[in-house]
Design a protein around this motif. Structure first.
Motif, PDB file in Angstrom:
ATOM      1  N   PRO A  73       0.754  -1.290  -0.063  1.00 40.63           N
ATOM      2  CA  PRO A  73      -0.103  -0.123   0.105  1.00 40.63           C
ATOM      3  C   PRO A  73       0.789   1.439  -0.184  1.00 40.63           C
ATOM      4  O   PRO A  73       0.337   2.301  -0.692  1.00 40.63           O
ATOM      5  CB  PRO A  73      -1.025   0.012   1.176  1.00 40.63           C
ATOM      6  N   GLU A  74       1.940   1.264   0.650  1.00 43.79           N
ATOM      7  CA  GLU A  74       2.733   2.473   0.803  1.00 43.79           C
ATOM      8  C   GLU A  74       3.068   2.986  -0.512  1.00 43.79           C
ATOM      9  O   GLU A  74       3.390   4.419  -0.887  1.00 43.79           O
ATOM     10  CB  GLU A  74       3.842   2.328   1.561  1.00 43.79           C
ATOM     11  N   SER A  75       3.354   2.088  -1.471  1.00 42.32           N
ATOM     12  CA  SER A  75       3.614   2.331  -3.019  1.00 42.32           C
ATOM     13  C   SER A  75       2.317   3.032  -3.865  1.00 42.32           C
ATOM     14  O   SER A  75       2.634   3.511  -5.034  1.00 42.32           O
ATOM     15  CB  SER A  75       4.560   1.526  -3.655  1.00 42.32           C
ATOM     16  N   HIS A  76       1.311   2.816  -3.529  1.00 42.90           N
ATOM     17  CA  HIS A  76       0.037   3.083  -4.292  1.00 42.90           C
ATOM     18  C   HIS A  76      -0.150   4.229  -4.917  1.00 42.90           C
ATOM     19  O   HIS A  76      -0.299   4.498  -6.016  1.00 42.90           O
ATOM     20  CB  HIS A  76      -1.173   2.578  -3.670  1.00 42.90           C
ATOM     21  N   PHE A  77       0.093   5.370  -4.301  1.00 45.63           N
ATOM     22  CA  PHE A  77      -0.014   6.602  -4.410  1.00 45.63           C
ATOM     23  C   PHE A  77       0.924   7.190  -5.751  1.00 45.63           C
ATOM     24  O   PHE A  77       0.494   7.440  -6.923  1.00 45.63           O
ATOM     25  CB  PHE A  77      -0.116   7.652  -3.339  1.00 45.63           C
TER      26      PHE A  77
END
Length: 255
Positions: A73-77
């Motif tokens: 999730p931390e790389s999604h944006f």
């Protein structure tokens, strides 16, 4: 032919690839992972002609219409923004982003560029969910639902994914701002959110650590959540998340 790419070649990527290949006039044109071996192995399993370890190379060489982002999730944006700026529609695994402002910025960027972006709430696309949606749209409930109940249970055993989460104090789920809840409850919340008539509902939430987890010495992971939602003067909802309820329900009811 709709050209699709997958970024992030871990376990969940296999589910995406298998479903994409079931769709007529749809082709996986490339897969990408910063660990080249992971990308190569996914490409071999399905098979896919090209694999990459660099997102820029994937976008320029494969030129996909749609990108599925199945990374942590931390790389999604950051990844979703790159794909939107390259003119691709984007399907992002849940949780959509870590923070609200990131989600709003992605949606605004997609709208400005005439692109589609969606979160990976696969329950929303099942046959039964689509049938319910059609009934509501056709007036089966009159003007719409008066009340909704969404139950989303998640069993926490000592093996598999749950065992890894409970046994590893550095597990990536623990690094999420909302930990376990942020990683899983969006499925159950999405069912309710679709039928609310306001973007700013009133929410009363109570979360706590179950006696079971406390007996294991776990004091960080909240695994019980009860929520009351009021969309406006007409529509209300209850949302329940539990690791301890039996039977373990995945249920949505509308009144």
């Amino acid at each position: 032919m709709l050209k699709v790419a997958i970024v992030g070649c871990g376990k969940i990527a296999d589910s995406h690839a298998s479903q994409i290949q079931r769709i007529k006039q749809c082709e996986i044109v490339g897969v990408c992972d910063r660990e080249p071996l992971m990308a190569k192995q996914l490409a071999q399993r399905f098979p896919v002609k090209q694999y990459f370890s660099d997102l820029g190379e994937l976008l320029s060489d494969s030129r996909p219409d749609v990108v599925h982002i199945t990374t942590p999730p931390e790389s999604h944006f950051e990844l979703a923004m790159v794909c939107l700026e390259s003119g691709c529609h984007v399907y992002v695994e849940k949780p959509f982003t870590l923070y609200e402002h990131e989600a709003k910025r992605l949606i605004r960027t997609a709208n400005d560029r005439g692109l589609k972006i969606t979160a990976g709430h696969d329950d929303q696309f099942t046959h039964v969910a689509r049938r319910m949606r059609t009934l509501v749209q056709e007036g089966f409930l009159g003007d719409g639902p008066v009340h909704m109940e969404s139950y989303y249970c998640y069993e926490l055993g000592r093996t598999g994914y749950a065992g890894a989460l409970l046994g590893d104090k550095q597990h990536w789920v623990r690094r999420l701002p909302g930990k376990l809840l942020q990683n899983v409850i969006s499925h159950g919340i999405a069912r309710v959110a679709e039928f609310l008539t306001t973007d700013s509902p009133q929410v009363i939430a109570h979360g706590f650590i179950s006696p079971y987890l406390k007996s294991l010495g776990e004091m960080e992971i909240i695994d019980e959540l009860r929520v009351i939602i009021s969309g406006d003067e007409r529509t209300t909802a209850y949302f329940t998340f539990s690791s301890q309820m039996r039977p373990s329900l995945h249920q949505f009811r509308m009144y």
